[in-house]
Design an enzyme around this catalytic site. Structure first.
Site, PDB file in Angstrom:
ATOM      1  N   CYS A 159      74.377  -7.512  27.658  1.00 35.01           N
ATOM      2  CA  CYS A 159      73.262  -7.553  26.717  1.00 35.01           C
ATOM      3  C   CYS A 159      73.403  -8.397  25.631  1.00 35.01           C
ATOM      4  O   CYS A 159      74.469  -8.002  24.693  1.00 35.01           O
ATOM      5  CB  CYS A 159      72.602  -6.233  26.405  1.00 35.01           C
ATOM      6  SG  CYS A 159      71.268  -6.081  25.446  1.00 35.01           S
ATOM      7  N   CYS A 194      62.062  -0.588  16.498  1.00 39.58           N
ATOM      8  CA  CYS A 194      63.126  -1.040  16.746  1.00 39.58           C
ATOM      9  C   CYS A 194      64.215  -1.309  15.657  1.00 39.58           C
ATOM     10  O   CYS A 194      63.965  -1.644  14.411  1.00 39.58           O
ATOM     11  CB  CYS A 194      62.975  -2.538  17.131  1.00 39.58           C
ATOM     12  SG  CYS A 194      64.430  -3.700  17.313  1.00 39.58           S
ATOM     13  N   GLU A 225      75.837  -7.915  17.607  1.00 40.67           N
ATOM     14  CA  GLU A 225      76.299  -7.004  18.559  1.00 40.67           C
ATOM     15  C   GLU A 225      76.174  -7.491  19.890  1.00 40.67           C
ATOM     16  O   GLU A 225      75.013  -8.029  20.091  1.00 40.67           O
ATOM     17  CB  GLU A 225      75.631  -5.539  18.246  1.00 40.67           C
ATOM     18  CG  GLU A 225      76.215  -4.770  17.017  1.00 40.67           C
ATOM     19  CD  GLU A 225      75.823  -3.576  16.933  1.00 40.67           C
ATOM     20  OE1 GLU A 225      76.470  -2.533  16.220  1.00 40.67           O
ATOM     21  OE2 GLU A 225      74.566  -3.277  17.457  1.00 40.67           O
ATOM     22  N   CYS A 260      66.473  -9.897  12.978  1.00 39.40           N
ATOM     23  CA  CYS A 260      64.843 -10.436  13.623  1.00 39.40           C
ATOM     24  C   CYS A 260      63.934 -10.379  12.624  1.00 39.40           C
ATOM     25  O   CYS A 260      63.855  -9.583  11.919  1.00 39.40           O
ATOM     26  CB  CYS A 260      64.615  -9.273  14.758  1.00 39.40           C
ATOM     27  SG  CYS A 260      63.262  -9.875  15.865  1.00 39.40           S
ATOM     28  N   CYS A 312      68.945   0.033  24.186  1.00 42.14           N
ATOM     29  CA  CYS A 312      68.111  -0.950  23.735  1.00 42.14           C
ATOM     30  C   CYS A 312      67.512  -0.618  22.281  1.00 42.14           C
ATOM     31  O   CYS A 312      67.071   0.765  22.130  1.00 42.14           O
ATOM     32  CB  CYS A 312      66.860  -0.724  24.848  1.00 42.14           C
ATOM     33  SG  CYS A 312      66.916  -1.723  25.964  1.00 42.14           S
ATOM     34  N   CYS A 337      59.299  -5.091  14.599  1.00 40.42           N
ATOM     35  CA  CYS A 337      58.582  -4.073  15.700  1.00 40.42           C
ATOM     36  C   CYS A 337      59.122  -2.781  15.059  1.00 40.42           C
ATOM     37  O   CYS A 337      60.150  -2.415  14.876  1.00 40.42           O
ATOM     38  CB  CYS A 337      59.014  -4.039  17.019  1.00 40.42           C
ATOM     39  SG  CYS A 337      58.644  -5.846  17.617  1.00 40.42           S
TER      40      CYS A 337
HETATM   41  N1  SAH Z   1      63.282  -9.421  20.775  1.00 34.08           N
HETATM   42  C1  SAH Z   1      63.096  -9.243  22.201  1.00 34.08           C
HETATM   43  C2  SAH Z   1      64.602  -8.889  22.936  1.00 34.08           C
HETATM   44  C3  SAH Z   1      65.356  -7.824  22.249  1.00 34.08           C
HETATM   45  S1  SAH Z   1      64.644  -6.288  22.302  1.00 34.08           S
HETATM   46  C4  SAH Z   1      61.936  -8.377  22.768  1.00 34.08           C
HETATM   47  O1  SAH Z   1      61.597  -7.705  21.856  1.00 34.08           O
HETATM   48  O2  SAH Z   1      61.764  -8.126  23.839  1.00 34.08           O
HETATM   49  C5  SAH Z   1      64.918  -5.845  23.905  1.00 34.08           C
HETATM   50  C6  SAH Z   1      64.133  -4.706  24.306  1.00 34.08           C
HETATM   51  O3  SAH Z   1      64.396  -3.362  23.698  1.00 34.08           O
HETATM   52  C7  SAH Z   1      62.600  -4.986  24.115  1.00 34.08           C
HETATM   53  O4  SAH Z   1      62.055  -4.485  25.180  1.00 34.08           O
HETATM   54  C8  SAH Z   1      62.465  -3.907  23.156  1.00 34.08           C
HETATM   55  O5  SAH Z   1      61.073  -3.655  23.021  1.00 34.08           O
HETATM   56  C9  SAH Z   1      63.285  -2.764  23.324  1.00 34.08           C
HETATM   57  N2  SAH Z   1      63.237  -1.937  22.357  1.00 34.08           N
HETATM   58  C10 SAH Z   1      63.543  -2.128  20.960  1.00 34.08           C
HETATM   59  N3  SAH Z   1      63.902  -0.857  20.230  1.00 34.08           N
HETATM   60  C11 SAH Z   1      64.056   0.032  21.131  1.00 34.08           C
HETATM   61  C12 SAH Z   1      64.062   1.432  20.937  1.00 34.08           C
HETATM   62  N4  SAH Z   1      64.405   2.075  19.896  1.00 34.08           N
HETATM   63  N5  SAH Z   1      64.142   2.271  22.042  1.00 34.08           N
HETATM   64  C13 SAH Z   1      64.032   1.701  23.428  1.00 34.08           C
HETATM   65  N6  SAH Z   1      63.823   0.577  23.676  1.00 34.08           N
HETATM   66  C14 SAH Z   1      63.607  -0.561  22.379  1.00 34.08           C
HETATM   67 FE1  SF4 Z   2      62.930  -8.304  17.275  1.00 29.93          FE
HETATM   68 FE2  SF4 Z   2      63.464  -5.781  17.792  1.00 29.93          FE
HETATM   69 FE3  SF4 Z   2      60.709  -6.370  18.024  1.00 29.93          FE
HETATM   70 FE4  SF4 Z   2      62.580  -7.573  19.801  1.00 29.93          FE
HETATM   71  S1  SF4 Z   2      61.896  -5.417  19.586  1.00 29.93           S
HETATM   72  S2  SF4 Z   2      61.215  -8.838  18.529  1.00 29.93           S
HETATM   73  S3  SF4 Z   2      64.492  -7.484  18.505  1.00 29.93           S
HETATM   74  S4  SF4 Z   2      62.018  -6.307  16.187  1.00 29.93           S
END
Ligand code: SAH
Ligand code: SF4
Length: 347
Positions: A104, A118, A91, A111, A341, A115
């Site tokens: 973006c 996420c 996406e 991934c 995000c 996390c």
């Molecule tokens: N993997 C990288 C980049 C992609 S995620 C990283 O983790 O930084 C991009 C941003 O979106 C990161 O700061 C991540 O922590 C945030 N993010 C992920 N899930 C989210 C959610 N459900 N609500 C708000 N921000 C989120």
């Molecule tokens: Fe991967 Fe999502 Fe964690 Fe970024 S925030 S490292 S995309 S699992």
């Protein structure tokens, strides 16, 4: 086997012409067609002879992105689900604003880092994206928005953030190669000040990153205590906060003019108390830093709740008044179509 031309660096293209006994400036001409004019086929390059075009054709092909689905949010944010050559899907999101337009981009299919807040993290990791697949996202949106050959102040896409699916520093070589193409001033010409890579904290690669490029760095910090960060960003167990901060210290020594963005997701009852804010300020104070508070964007099946707007205000005020640090709140964009995000996930 023909190669995808968008996987090729300028230096590689130059060698290709030199190997053919052609002048090196042919590489500049072709580069201009590809990344300034945005052609999508090799015919019609009126300053390059048929004979040379045939030779380019024998070696390279131009890929085209296929869209599986596209969605338009009521705030103007657009999201595309692209089908890659092997059928995998990723996406990409475009976020228009008054004075800028941000894309973006995704760097991986899925991934591996899981996390807990996420959506992408709930997908299994499938593979890294190639340079052409990273660039292809930007080029596709430039096509749709007719954003080729525009003067700088008329450009619809001004900013690129590596904040889509995937951990960009775990696809290091392809990501750096794509950054080099994006910021090549004779090509796509994005300003290095307007390209930002976000990482969850892959410490050894942050050390490489500071040497290899000077686009902006954002760090998904999210918690000031290891016990909490271990749960939110599990890579913290491998590289805990102290290690991450050490790497950022090295980064700051090398990139003295850069401000590091610390991304901090606001999760009710998890990391949003004044105790958290106090510790965050203490840790980040020595850095040239900006804190970006991100209200949690929910997704189907998520177990967290976003902090209330009042709590976010209190938290931010503490950082500004007591910490004397810069803090902003990221407004959710495109959340009605799961384009905000952390909401990205392909099926
Ligand atoms: N993997 C990288 C980049 C992609 S995620 C990283 O983790 O930084 C991009 C941003 O979106 C990161 O700061 C991540 O922590 C945030 N993010 C992920 N899930 C989210 C959610 N459900 N609500 C708000 N921000 C989120
Ligand atoms: Fe991967 Fe999502 Fe964690 Fe970024 S925030 S490292 S995309 S699992």
């Amino acid at each position: 086997m023909k190669e995808n031309i968008y996987n090729t660096s300028f230096a590689e293209l130059k060698s290709f012409f030199i190997d053919l006994d052609e002048k090196a400036f042919r590489a500049e001409q072709l580069w201009n067609w590809l990344y300034v004019k945005g052609i999508d086929e090799l015919s019609g390059l009126n300053n390059i002879s048929k004979n040379i075009i045939n030779k380019i054709n024998e070696q390279y092909y131009l890929s085209q992105f296929k869209v599986s689905r596209s969605l338009l949010s009521k705030d103007g944010t657009r999201k595309w689900l692209f089908k890659l050559e092997d059928g995998k899907e990723i996406e990409t999101v475009y976020i228009p604003d008054k004075n800028r337009g941000t894309i973006c981009v995704s760097s991986q299919v899925g991934c591996s880092l899981s996390c807990s807040f996420c959506h992408t993290g709930t997908m299994k990791f499938s593979r890294n994206l190639s340079t052409s697949e990273i660039l292809g996202q930007v080029m596709y949106v430039k096509n749709i928005l007719k954003d080729w050959n525009n003067k700088t102040d008329k450009k619809k896409i001004t900013n690129i953030v590596f904040m889509g699916m995937g951990e960009p520093l775990l696809n290091y070589d392809n990501v750096i190669k794509s950054i080099n193409v994006l910021t090549d001033q004779k090509g796509l010409a994005f300003s290095k000040r307007k390209v930002t890579l976000s990482t969850s904290g892959v410490v050894p690669k942050i050390l490489d990153f500071k040497e290899d490029t000077d686009v902006n760095l954002a760090v998904s910090f999210h918690a000031a205590f290891d016990e909490i960060r271990d749960i939110l960003v599990p890579i913290n167990k491998k590289w805990p906060i102290a290690n991450l901060l050490d790497a950022l210290k090295e980064y700051s020594k090398k990139r003295t003019h850069k401000r590091i963005t610390f991304e901090y997701i606001m999760l009710e009852g998890i990391n949003d108390s004044i105790k958290d804010a106090k510790e965050l300020v203490k840790l980040i104070k020595p850095y040239r830093a900006k804190i970006n508070l991100i209200p949690f964007n929910p997704w189907p099946g998520s177990n967290y709740k976003a902090s209330s707007p009042d709590q976010i205000k209190v938290f931010k005020k503490f950082i500004l008044d007591e910490g004397k640090l810069v803090a902003t709140v990221r407004l959710p964009r495109g959340d009605d179509v799961l384009a905000a995000c952390g909401q990205l996930k392909s099926f």
